[in-house]
Every structure is written in structure tokens, then in C-alpha cells.
Scaffold this motif. Structure first.
Motif, PDB file in Angstrom:
ATOM      1  N   GLY A 502       0.830  -1.207   0.000  1.00 33.19           N
ATOM      2  CA  GLY A 502       0.000   0.000   0.000  1.00 33.19           C
ATOM      3  C   GLY A 502       0.861   1.252   0.000  1.00 33.19           C
ATOM      4  O   GLY A 502       1.826   1.360   0.758  1.00 33.19           O
ATOM      5  N   MET A 505      -1.099   7.233   1.728  1.00 31.43           N
ATOM      6  CA  MET A 505      -2.390   7.780   1.307  1.00 31.43           C
ATOM      7  C   MET A 505      -2.901   8.758   2.353  1.00 31.43           C
ATOM      8  O   MET A 505      -2.519   8.680   3.528  1.00 31.43           O
ATOM      9  CB  MET A 505      -3.414   6.639   1.138  1.00 31.43           C
ATOM     10  CG  MET A 505      -3.059   5.625   0.080  1.00 31.43           C
ATOM     11  SD  MET A 505      -4.112   4.142   0.189  1.00 31.43           S
ATOM     12  CE  MET A 505      -3.229   3.213   1.437  1.00 31.43           C
ATOM     13  N   GLN A 509      -8.316   8.480   1.571  1.00 28.10           N
ATOM     14  CA  GLN A 509      -7.901   7.462   0.615  1.00 28.10           C
ATOM     15  C   GLN A 509      -7.631   6.132   1.315  1.00 28.10           C
ATOM     16  O   GLN A 509      -7.924   5.061   0.774  1.00 28.10           O
ATOM     17  CB  GLN A 509      -6.649   7.926  -0.134  1.00 28.10           C
ATOM     18  CG  GLN A 509      -6.892   9.087  -1.081  1.00 28.10           C
ATOM     19  CD  GLN A 509      -5.596   9.659  -1.630  1.00 28.10           C
ATOM     20  OE1 GLN A 509      -4.534   9.533  -1.023  1.00 28.10           O
ATOM     21  NE2 GLN A 509      -5.696  10.303  -2.793  1.00 28.10           N
ATOM     22  N   TRP A 513      -9.312   2.643   0.512  1.00 32.79           N
ATOM     23  CA  TRP A 513      -8.445   1.503   0.198  1.00 32.79           C
ATOM     24  C   TRP A 513      -8.773   0.325   1.111  1.00 32.79           C
ATOM     25  O   TRP A 513      -8.833  -0.821   0.671  1.00 32.79           O
ATOM     26  CB  TRP A 513      -6.996   1.943   0.349  1.00 32.79           C
ATOM     27  CG  TRP A 513      -5.985   0.835   0.291  1.00 32.79           C
ATOM     28  CD1 TRP A 513      -5.417   0.295  -0.817  1.00 32.79           C
ATOM     29  CD2 TRP A 513      -5.423   0.125   1.415  1.00 32.79           C
ATOM     30  NE1 TRP A 513      -4.538  -0.701  -0.484  1.00 32.79           N
ATOM     31  CE2 TRP A 513      -4.516  -0.829   0.893  1.00 32.79           C
ATOM     32  CE3 TRP A 513      -5.608   0.200   2.787  1.00 32.79           C
ATOM     33  CZ2 TRP A 513      -3.800  -1.699   1.710  1.00 32.79           C
ATOM     34  CZ3 TRP A 513      -4.892  -0.658   3.600  1.00 32.79           C
ATOM     35  CH2 TRP A 513      -3.996  -1.596   3.074  1.00 32.79           C
ATOM     36  N   TYR A 514      -8.998   0.626   2.375  1.00 29.63           N
ATOM     37  CA  TYR A 514      -9.262  -0.445   3.351  1.00 29.63           C
ATOM     38  C   TYR A 514     -10.575  -1.161   3.035  1.00 29.63           C
ATOM     39  O   TYR A 514     -10.690  -2.387   3.181  1.00 29.63           O
ATOM     40  CB  TYR A 514      -9.299   0.167   4.755  1.00 29.63           C
ATOM     41  CG  TYR A 514      -9.570  -0.857   5.835  1.00 29.63           C
ATOM     42  CD1 TYR A 514      -8.570  -1.730   6.240  1.00 29.63           C
ATOM     43  CD2 TYR A 514     -10.817  -0.929   6.465  1.00 29.63           C
ATOM     44  CE1 TYR A 514      -8.805  -2.671   7.235  1.00 29.63           C
ATOM     45  CE2 TYR A 514     -11.061  -1.851   7.473  1.00 29.63           C
ATOM     46  CZ  TYR A 514     -10.050  -2.729   7.848  1.00 29.63           C
ATOM     47  OH  TYR A 514     -10.276  -3.657   8.832  1.00 29.63           O
ATOM     48  N   LYS A 516     -11.744  -1.832   0.244  1.00 24.30           N
ATOM     49  CA  LYS A 516     -11.603  -2.672  -0.939  1.00 24.30           C
ATOM     50  C   LYS A 516     -10.790  -3.939  -0.663  1.00 24.30           C
ATOM     51  O   LYS A 516     -10.640  -4.789  -1.548  1.00 24.30           O
ATOM     52  CB  LYS A 516     -10.946  -1.886  -2.072  1.00 24.30           C
ATOM     53  CG  LYS A 516     -11.788  -0.713  -2.553  1.00 24.30           C
ATOM     54  CD  LYS A 516     -11.057   0.070  -3.634  1.00 24.30           C
ATOM     55  CE  LYS A 516     -11.884   1.274  -4.080  1.00 24.30           C
ATOM     56  NZ  LYS A 516     -11.189   2.080  -5.110  1.00 24.30           N
TER      57      LYS A 516
END
Length: 523
Positions: A502, A505, A509, A513-514, A516
Motif C-alpha cells: 500500500g 495515502m 484514501q 483503500w481499506y 476494498k
């Protein structure tokens, strides 16, 4: 392209620095020019005063000498011209600057050293002479033997016989050294004035005094009705040019020194403070994953600076400047405040007990406000939700008893401490022996060597073995491939972070992201 290490030298603040420096240079140039001009003008006026004194002293000495010589000739006026003409002629011939000497009897010129016997009313010959005075002077536009050549007529009365006396006509010849001194000082004109008329020394012209204008200096001869007039411009062009040149040089030097000082000594510090005030700094968070299951276990908070003109400033650059300018403490406090603002979003994506890694500068540990800064920040964190991990970079020197005291205090408060960038800075083994670290963060330079036969590969093995023997948890930085992640898992590395897992971010963001991830369980 501007290199990252030089970005701090190209801020728009430099425009202000340049303007300030130019303004200072202009002020200095004007002040120095005015000062030099005032000093040189004062010196010039003193020289002109001396010149005027020398002129008047020369003329007075000559007038006194001429008066003494004329006194000796006064008795000749009582004798026939034929008898005294040889002595009169000889006296006039050997007297400097004398054109002719005339004996006056009963207000009539009766004998001349130049023409001999004559009979001419003095009132017609020299109408401006007042023979009732003991001595008098008049200006003659010309004399019979020298037409067109002005002369000065000097009258000396016979104290024993009214109407008798001697008239001496004089050429106006000034010694060359006085004329040279006058020209050197920028004197534009010298005149001898008798009542309403004056003779110009340079021009040889007879001019009414009223037409000459106001003289720069004026001298009156004691006992003689004559004045010395000296004309000169108030400001000599050469002195003005010299003053401007000196002022210009001083202004340029001042502007350069000011610009250097503002740029090198002050501008970077001001830019950092201005960046804090203008909200140019932000925080990004890079996930830290469990090596075995690749579940998120926390984040490392990283400060970023996006300057509106210079663009992104690398952290290594602005942190280095902040430490050099003594601004690392306010910069770290600003980092704390930015993290506090992101806490509500971070709580949405990070499970309870997540580690929150924050970089600290060694110089902050020595600051008197260190404990209060940390305490104030922790008090703003949600209770028992995040576990604070304070990372000390090994690239900077950690030394001193006050640093060790800070370490002990942090452990007493329940905080974990990590040595960051291990193996890239000062003596790593001495650090591990002296300071009680909980985590060892392996620099990405070692991680990139995984799978390659390089000189760093054995070093990485040694670092991992050392961490295991010291019972320290390890964090691998800069993991960029699946092979690297698998190798680290086999070698028992506790945590890892990098672009493969990762990127750094923003809090929002990170939340997206988490969501997903295949599983958003902290595990």
C-alpha cells in the motif's frame, strides 16, 4: 529542472527577499552617497576657504608693499617732472605688476613714469578716484598705452599737501599656483570688485558687480576698498560622481549581503513557518501489514509539504532545514495537530489496537517541551484505540543522558520505540546496546537486495539474526514485490510496508483503500 535539494532556494519568498535586498541596497546607496557627498563638500568648502584666504593674503601683502613704495615717491610730486622722471620710471619698472606711476599736483597728473611730463586733470583720467581719501582704488577699463587692457588704479594722498599724491596703475597678474588651485577646486570665476565694478581674473573683462551674481565666497581687504569675489558651483560634478560611485558600491554590497542573509539564514525557516500557517503541510499514512497474513496492523504517519510554487518538497529536504533552523519542534507539533484532525476517519478504517507510527527527530527528545508535547498529543487520541510507536531515525546522532531519560520516560508511559532506517547511519550496534528499542525498522536498501547476490545480502541476514537474539520485532520498509514479501515471511520478519502492500495515502484514501481489501478484519 530544480533538484529536490535545491527547491528551498526557489520559493516565491525569494522575490520578497530580492525586493527587500534591492530596497535596502537603494537606501544604503542613497545614504552613503549623501554622506560621502556631504563630507567631500565640506572638505571642498574648507579648501575654498583656504584658497580665498590665500588669495586675499597675497593681494593684501602686495597692496601694503605697493603703499610703502608709493610713500617713498610722494616727495617727488613737489619737484619738477624733468628732475624726478628717472627715479619715478626706475621705481615703476622694478615694481612687480606696476604698469605706470603718475605724480599728482593740485588734482592734476603732471608726471608719468611711462610718458614723462603731462598735464591732465585727475578727475578726467580716473573719475572714480576720491582724492579726498588717504587711499582709494578704482577700476580702469584701459590705459592710454594699453588700450583694451583693464587695470587697477591705486591712489595714495600726500598727507601734507591737499590734492597732491600718486596714482599707480596695476596689471592684474595672479600667481600660477593660486590659479591652478582654483581650477582644481572647480572655481568658475574670480573677480576683484571696487564699488560697483569688478575685473574678472580669468576673462580680463570689466563687469558691473550686479551682473556677476552671488559669489560663493567673498573677502574684503583690510584698509583697502576692494573685495575678492570667488564664484564656484555649489556641487562639484566630480564630487557628485565620486559620491554616487561609492554609494553604488556600498548599495550593491549591502544588497548582496542582505539577500544572502535572508536566503541562507532566514528564508527557509520563514517558509516553513509560513507553510504551517498557510496549511501547506499534510499527512499521508502508509499501511503496515502483518507479514504472515498481510493483515493491516497500523500505519506510519508521514508529513508532506506541497508548496504552491515550488511543488512537492521532499521530506528529507524540509526536515533537514527544519532541524537546521531550530523549527523541528513546531513542525512536529503541527504534525500532531494534523493527525488529530484525521482521527475520526482513521478510526473508521483501522481496528482498535492499531499501531500509529510517528517519526521524531532526536533534537526533539532534548527539547524542554518534549514530554508535554507528547502528553498533549496522546490526550487527544481516543482512549486505548491506537498504540503509539515513536520512530527515531538512525541517520541522526542519538547521544546524551537526556535522550536516555526521554527513552525511559516513553517506556514508562507505555509507548513503543523503533529505530528507523537501521544500518544506514551511525554505529547501529552501539545504538542497540545503549538505547532500549522495541522495534527495528530495516531500511529499504536492504530489502531491494533480496533475491540478488549482493554484498548487502549477508548484512540483511545478520540484521535479522541480531533482531531475533535481542527479541526485537522487525519492520521491513520498501517492500515492492511478492517475492520480497514471501522471503521476509520465511525469515520471520514481523511487519512490512511498501508499495507492494500500500502506498502512502491520505486518511480518506486510506479508508477507501481499506474497504476494498478482501477482508477488513484486523486479525
Amino acid at each position: 529542472m530544480v533538484s529536490p535539494s535545491n527547491k528551498l532556494h526557489f520559493f516565491p519568498e525569494q522575490g520578497k527577499n530580492l525586493a527587500t535586498s534591492l530596497l535596502l541596497g537603494l537606501v544604503v546607496a542613497l545614504c552613503i552617497s549623501a554622506l560621502v557627498l556631504a563630507i567631500t563638500h565640506l572638505q571642498r568648502m574648507k579648501r575654498l576657504e583656504t584658497l580665498a584666504d590665500n588669495f586675499s593674503q597675497y593681494m593684501y601683502s602686495y597692496a601694503v608693499d605697493l603703499q610703502d613704495s608709493s610713500y617713498k615717491l610722494l616727495p617727488l610730486a613737489q619737484q619738477p617732472c624733468e628732475r624726478v622722471i628717472p627715479e619715478l620710471t626706475s621705481s615703476a619698472a622694478f615694481k612687480l605688476h606696476v604698469r605706470a606711476a603718475l605724480l599728482v599736483k593740485n588734482s592734476t597728473a603732471e608726471c608719468s613714469s611711462a610718458t614723462g611730463k603731462m598735464s591732465y586733470p585727475l578727475a578726467k583720467l580716473v573719475p572714480d578716484i576720491n582724492i579726498s581719501k588717504r587711499r582709494d582704488l578704482a577700476i580702469l577699463a584701459e590705459t592710454p598705452l594699453m588700450p583694451g587692457k583693464p587695470a587697477l588704479a591705486f591712489w595714495l594722498a600726500d598727507p601734507h599737501h591737499a590734492g597732491d599724491g600718486i596714482i599707480t596703475t596695476i596689471n592684474l597678474n595672479i600667481p600660477p599656483y593660486l590659479l591652478f588651485s582654483a581650477q582644481k577646486e572647480g572655481v568658475s570665476g574670480i573677480a576683484l570688485a571696487v564699488r560697483q565694478e569688478a575685473i574678472g581674473i580669468y576673462t580680463g573683462q570689466v563687469t558691473p558687480v550686479a551682473q556677476l551674481g552671488k559669489p560663493r565666497l567673498e573677502r574684503s581687504l583690510p584698509d583697502f576698498p576692494i573685495k575678492l569675489l570667488i564664484f564656484a558651483p555649489r556641487w562639484q560634478p566630480q564630487l557628485i560622481q565620486f559620491s554616487l560611485l561609492v554609494g553604488l558600491a556600498a548599495g550593491i554590497v549591502s544588497a548582496l549581503l542582505c539577500f544572502y542573509y535572508l536566503t541562507v539564514r532566514m528564508s527557509s525557516g520563514r517558509e516553513i513557518l509560513a507553510g504551517i500557517k498557510r496549511h501547506q503541510f499534510s499527512v499521508v499514512y502508509q499501511p503496515v501489514m502483518d507479514t504472515q497474513h498481510q493483515d493491516i496492523k497500523g500505519v506510519e504517519a508521514l508529513m508532506r509539504w506541497h508548496h504552491p510554487a515550488a511543488g512537492p518538497i521532499p521530506p528529507d529536504v524540509f526536515i533537514q532545514y527544519a532541524e537546521a533552523q531550530g523549527l523541528i519542534v513546531p513542525l512536529t507539533r503541527h504534525l500532531f495537530s494534523l493527525i488529530v484532525k484525521d482521527l475520526p476517519v482513521l478510526q473508521q478504517c483501522l481496528p482498535a489496537g492499531s499501531k500509529l507510527g510517528i517519526n521524531l527527530a532526536p533534537s526533539h527528545l532534548k527539547a524542554a517541551s518534549f514530554q508535554s508535547d507528547i502528553t498533549q498529543f496522546v490526550n487527544q487520541l481516543p482512549g486505548n484505540y491506537f498504540r503509539l510507536l515513536l520512530e527515531m531515525t538512525e541517520r541522526a546522532m542519538l547521544e546524551g543522558d537526556d535522550v536516555l531519560e526521554s527513552f525511559n520516560w516513553l517506556h514508562e508511559q507505555g509507548f513503543d520505540i523503533a529505530v528507523d532506517d537501521f544500518g544506514t547511519g551511525h554505529s547501529a550496534l552501539i545504538y542497540l546496546q545503549r538505547f532500549p528499542f522495541d522495534y527495528l525498522k530495516i531500511d529499504k536498501g536492504f530489502i531491494s537486495a533480496i533475491g540478488q547476490e549482493t554484498v548487502t545480502s549477508p548484512v540483511l541476514d545478520a540484521v535479522l539474526n541480531l533482531a531475533q537474539r535481542l527479541k526485537m520485532e522487525t519492520v521491513a520498509e520498501g517492500v515492492e514485490t511478492a517475492d520480497q514479501a514471501a522471503w521476509l515471511a520465511r525469515r520471520g520478519v514481523t511487519y512490512m510496508q511498501g508499495y507492494y502492500l500500500g502506498r502512502p495515502m491520505s486518511a480518506q484514501q486510506l479508508n477507501e483503500w481499506y474497504c476494498k481489501l478482501p477482508t477488513n478484519s484486523g486479525g
